[in-house]
Design a protein around this motif. Sequence first.
Motif, PDB file in Angstrom:
ATOM      1  N   ILE A  97      39.483  38.656  53.538  1.00  7.04           N
ATOM      2  CA  ILE A  97      38.705  39.896  53.457  1.00  7.04           C
ATOM      3  C   ILE A  97      39.068  40.599  52.146  1.00  7.04           C
ATOM      4  N   ARG A  98      38.091  40.784  51.293  1.00  5.61           N
ATOM      5  CA  ARG A  98      38.290  41.459  50.010  1.00  5.61           C
ATOM      6  C   ARG A  98      37.994  42.945  50.197  1.00  5.61           C
ATOM      7  N   PHE A  99      38.881  43.793  49.656  1.00  5.56           N
ATOM      8  CA  PHE A  99      38.703  45.243  49.746  1.00  5.56           C
ATOM      9  C   PHE A  99      39.360  45.905  48.547  1.00  5.56           C
ATOM     10  N   THR A 100      39.023  47.167  48.330  1.00  4.44           N
ATOM     11  CA  THR A 100      39.595  47.927  47.216  1.00  4.44           C
ATOM     12  C   THR A 100      40.216  49.201  47.763  1.00  4.44           C
ATOM     13  N   ARG A 101      41.413  49.494  47.290  1.00  7.48           N
ATOM     14  CA  ARG A 101      42.088  50.753  47.615  1.00  7.48           C
ATOM     15  C   ARG A 101      42.656  51.324  46.324  1.00  7.48           C
ATOM     16  N   GLU A 102      43.404  52.413  46.398  1.00 10.74           N
ATOM     17  CA  GLU A 102      43.878  53.114  45.203  1.00 10.74           C
ATOM     18  C   GLU A 102      44.647  52.216  44.232  1.00 10.74           C
ATOM     19  N   ASP A 103      45.355  51.209  44.756  1.00 10.68           N
ATOM     20  CA  ASP A 103      46.145  50.328  43.896  1.00 10.68           C
ATOM     21  C   ASP A 103      45.363  49.097  43.435  1.00 10.68           C
ATOM     22  N   GLY A 104      44.036  49.141  43.556  1.00 11.55           N
ATOM     23  CA  GLY A 104      43.185  48.085  43.015  1.00 11.55           C
ATOM     24  C   GLY A 104      42.539  47.194  44.050  1.00 11.55           C
ATOM     25  N   GLU A 105      41.890  46.129  43.560  1.00 13.06           N
ATOM     26  CA  GLU A 105      41.216  45.174  44.435  1.00 13.06           C
ATOM     27  C   GLU A 105      42.264  44.302  45.122  1.00 13.06           C
ATOM     28  N   GLN A 106      42.056  44.082  46.415  1.00 13.91           N
ATOM     29  CA  GLN A 106      43.022  43.340  47.224  1.00 13.91           C
ATOM     30  C   GLN A 106      42.299  42.254  48.021  1.00 13.91           C
ATOM     31  N   LEU A 107      43.092  41.284  48.493  1.00 12.43           N
ATOM     32  CA  LEU A 107      42.583  40.227  49.359  1.00 12.43           C
ATOM     33  C   LEU A 107      43.511  40.087  50.551  1.00 12.43           C
ATOM     34  N   LEU A 108      42.995  40.342  51.735  1.00 15.54           N
ATOM     35  CA  LEU A 108      43.726  40.158  52.981  1.00 15.54           C
ATOM     36  C   LEU A 108      43.491  38.720  53.413  1.00 15.54           C
ATOM     37  N   ARG A 109      44.569  37.952  53.599  1.00 20.11           N
ATOM     38  CA  ARG A 109      44.411  36.536  53.923  1.00 20.11           C
ATOM     39  C   ARG A 109      45.388  36.098  55.009  1.00 20.11           C
TER      40      ARG A 109
END
Length: 139
Positions: A97-109
């Motif tokens: 699951i790709r998402f973006t929060r304050e510390d940038g783009e992230q990938l939950l895997r």
Amino acid sequence: MLKRALALSATILISGCSQESTTTASDEPAPDTAAQESAPHQMTDHWIGRWVGVEGLVLEIRHKDSAGPGNYLLEMQYGLDADQRGTFEGQATAEGIRFTREDGEQLLRKADGEATGLKWLADKEDCLIVQPGEGYCRD
């Protein structure tokens, strides 16, 4: 001589057809690969629910109903500070699951407890990881 020529012609035709069907079949993706690429949310839908990290870190994954399949809301406490909390929109990909929060783009895997890098989760099998040091598991 005529029989021999006919037999040779038949052999050539048969081998030509055989090569053509082999080439066509190898150009198509494997069935499992095609299914995952067309619907990555089938994997990530199993992640819906509550996941627990260490020292108060928590992740709650819900469908984002208004956006259709493969869209999620990730409610998370991802750090020890009060401002390291929020709800983020995520989209299913083949990797997670790709998402973006304050510390940038992230990938939950998907991962196991050892991959989280957290000794308190090391023996867990069913985990999700954003990065080493940030992981969430289920029992």
